[in-house]
Design a protein around this motif. Sequence first.
Motif, PDB file in Angstrom:
ATOM      1  N   ARG A 149       0.844  -1.204   0.000  1.00  0.00           N
ATOM      2  CA  ARG A 149       0.000   0.000   0.000  1.00  0.00           C
ATOM      3  C   ARG A 149       0.877   1.251   0.000  1.00  0.00           C
ATOM      4  NH1 ARG A 149      -2.807  -2.575   4.344  1.00  0.00           N
ATOM      5  NH2 ARG A 149      -4.376  -3.915   3.441  1.00  0.00           N
ATOM      6  N   ALA A 150       1.900   1.252   0.839  1.00  0.00           N
ATOM      7  CA  ALA A 150       2.818   2.391   0.896  1.00  0.00           C
ATOM      8  C   ALA A 150       3.515   2.568  -0.452  1.00  0.00           C
ATOM      9  CB  ALA A 150       3.850   2.195   2.010  1.00  0.00           C
ATOM     10  N   TYR A 151       3.933   1.470  -1.059  1.00  0.00           N
ATOM     11  CA  TYR A 151       4.578   1.527  -2.372  1.00  0.00           C
ATOM     12  C   TYR A 151       3.637   2.139  -3.405  1.00  0.00           C
ATOM     13  CZ  TYR A 151       6.249  -0.022  -6.917  1.00  0.00           C
ATOM     14  OH  TYR A 151       6.635  -0.060  -8.231  1.00  0.00           O
ATOM     15  N   ASP A 152       2.389   1.692  -3.410  1.00  0.00           N
ATOM     16  CA  ASP A 152       1.418   2.213  -4.373  1.00  0.00           C
ATOM     17  C   ASP A 152       1.208   3.716  -4.208  1.00  0.00           C
ATOM     18  OD1 ASP A 152       1.005  -0.196  -5.655  1.00  0.00           O
ATOM     19  OD2 ASP A 152      -0.770  -0.725  -4.462  1.00  0.00           O
ATOM     20  N   GLU A 153       1.131   4.179  -2.960  1.00  0.00           N
ATOM     21  CA  GLU A 153       0.948   5.608  -2.711  1.00  0.00           C
ATOM     22  C   GLU A 153       2.153   6.407  -3.224  1.00  0.00           C
ATOM     23  OE1 GLU A 153       0.155   6.212   1.428  1.00  0.00           O
ATOM     24  OE2 GLU A 153      -1.651   4.961   1.385  1.00  0.00           O
ATOM     25  N   ILE A 154       3.341   5.937  -2.900  1.00  0.00           N
ATOM     26  CA  ILE A 154       4.551   6.646  -3.324  1.00  0.00           C
ATOM     27  C   ILE A 154       4.685   6.610  -4.840  1.00  0.00           C
ATOM     28  CG2 ILE A 154       7.076   6.591  -3.235  1.00  0.00           C
ATOM     29  CD1 ILE A 154       6.744   5.573  -0.309  1.00  0.00           C
ATOM     30  N   TYR A 155       4.368   5.475  -5.442  1.00  0.00           N
ATOM     31  CA  TYR A 155       4.439   5.358  -6.892  1.00  0.00           C
ATOM     32  C   TYR A 155       3.486   6.348  -7.565  1.00  0.00           C
ATOM     33  CZ  TYR A 155       4.271   3.467 -11.598  1.00  0.00           C
ATOM     34  OH  TYR A 155       4.323   3.337 -12.956  1.00  0.00           O
ATOM     35  N   ALA A 156       2.290   6.493  -7.012  1.00  0.00           N
ATOM     36  CA  ALA A 156       1.317   7.439  -7.578  1.00  0.00           C
ATOM     37  C   ALA A 156       1.849   8.868  -7.502  1.00  0.00           C
ATOM     38  CB  ALA A 156      -0.016   7.317  -6.849  1.00  0.00           C
ATOM     39  N   GLU A 157       2.478   9.212  -6.372  1.00  0.00           N
ATOM     40  CA  GLU A 157       3.052  10.559  -6.224  1.00  0.00           C
ATOM     41  C   GLU A 157       4.173  10.788  -7.239  1.00  0.00           C
ATOM     42  OE1 GLU A 157       4.260  11.579  -2.234  1.00  0.00           O
ATOM     43  OE2 GLU A 157       2.499  10.570  -1.404  1.00  0.00           O
ATOM     44  N   VAL A 158       5.058   9.824  -7.362  1.00  0.00           N
ATOM     45  CA  VAL A 158       6.181   9.949  -8.295  1.00  0.00           C
ATOM     46  C   VAL A 158       5.674  10.033  -9.729  1.00  0.00           C
ATOM     47  CG1 VAL A 158       8.190   8.731  -9.250  1.00  0.00           C
ATOM     48  CG2 VAL A 158       7.866   8.865  -6.773  1.00  0.00           C
ATOM     49  N   SER A 159       4.679   9.253 -10.056  1.00  0.00           N
ATOM     50  CA  SER A 159       4.111   9.275 -11.396  1.00  0.00           C
ATOM     51  C   SER A 159       3.501  10.642 -11.702  1.00  0.00           C
ATOM     52  CB  SER A 159       3.057   8.179 -11.516  1.00  0.00           C
ATOM     53  OG  SER A 159       2.481   8.199 -12.796  1.00  0.00           O
ATOM     54  N   LEU A 160       2.790  11.204 -10.741  1.00  0.00           N
ATOM     55  CA  LEU A 160       2.192  12.525 -10.933  1.00  0.00           C
ATOM     56  C   LEU A 160       3.273  13.589 -11.115  1.00  0.00           C
ATOM     57  CD1 LEU A 160      -0.332  14.292 -11.001  1.00  0.00           C
ATOM     58  CD2 LEU A 160      -0.174  14.475  -8.510  1.00  0.00           C
ATOM     59  N   MET A 161       4.312  13.540 -10.286  1.00  0.00           N
ATOM     60  CA  MET A 161       5.396  14.525 -10.426  1.00  0.00           C
ATOM     61  C   MET A 161       6.098  14.371 -11.773  1.00  0.00           C
ATOM     62  SD  MET A 161       7.181  15.052  -6.704  1.00  0.00           S
ATOM     63  CE  MET A 161       7.415  13.356  -6.239  1.00  0.00           C
ATOM     64  N   THR A 162       6.326  13.151 -12.189  1.00  0.00           N
ATOM     65  CA  THR A 162       6.979  12.917 -13.483  1.00  0.00           C
ATOM     66  C   THR A 162       6.140  13.490 -14.617  1.00  0.00           C
ATOM     67  OG1 THR A 162       7.984  10.893 -12.632  1.00  0.00           O
ATOM     68  CG2 THR A 162       7.893  11.142 -15.020  1.00  0.00           C
ATOM     69  N   THR A 163       4.837  13.276 -14.548  1.00  0.00           N
ATOM     70  CA  THR A 163       3.949  13.815 -15.584  1.00  0.00           C
ATOM     71  C   THR A 163       4.001  15.342 -15.592  1.00  0.00           C
ATOM     72  OG1 THR A 163       2.499  11.903 -15.334  1.00  0.00           O
ATOM     73  CG2 THR A 163       1.574  13.839 -16.410  1.00  0.00           C
ATOM     74  N   ARG A 164       4.002  15.937 -14.419  1.00  0.00           N
ATOM     75  CA  ARG A 164       4.087  17.410 -14.330  1.00  0.00           C
ATOM     76  C   ARG A 164       5.397  17.923 -14.925  1.00  0.00           C
ATOM     77  NH1 ARG A 164       1.865  18.314  -8.184  1.00  0.00           N
ATOM     78  NH2 ARG A 164      -0.349  18.064  -8.665  1.00  0.00           N
ATOM     79  N   TYR A 165       6.496  17.262 -14.560  1.00  0.00           N
ATOM     80  CA  TYR A 165       7.796  17.708 -15.077  1.00  0.00           C
ATOM     81  C   TYR A 165       7.870  17.558 -16.592  1.00  0.00           C
ATOM     82  CZ  TYR A 165       9.457  17.974 -10.276  1.00  0.00           C
ATOM     83  OH  TYR A 165       9.612  18.291  -8.955  1.00  0.00           O
TER      84      TYR A 165
END
Length: 109
Positions: A66-82
């Motif tokens: 669950r923690a991995y999924d949350e962090i992955y979602a955050e990283v994915s969102l930041m990557t998309t923004r960048y």
Amino acid sequence: ELENQLVAKSKTLDELKQSLASNGSAEQTPEAQSLRIAELCEMKDSIVNQVAQLKASMESILEQWRAYDEIYAEVSLMTTRYLYCIDQCKPSEEEASLEALKKQVKILQ
């Protein structure tokens, strides 16, 4: 589900009864039967403990996922923004020409 488990336990019990009958359980002494029952109870307790340990271990692993999924979602969102920002900041070909840059410099001066 409970009904299926009950049916399975009943079948197992019937099989054990047949097995005892075919193995000549009458020849076994009550002490031997008592020892066998105690042995089976120990085995059952061991299995119950193993299942409890496995359940605790699985809960821990699920929490980590669950923690991995949350962090992955955050990283994915930041990557998309960048990637979006990089795409928006790229100058077009006409803006990147030397003449266009000279014009922008003159305007800014």
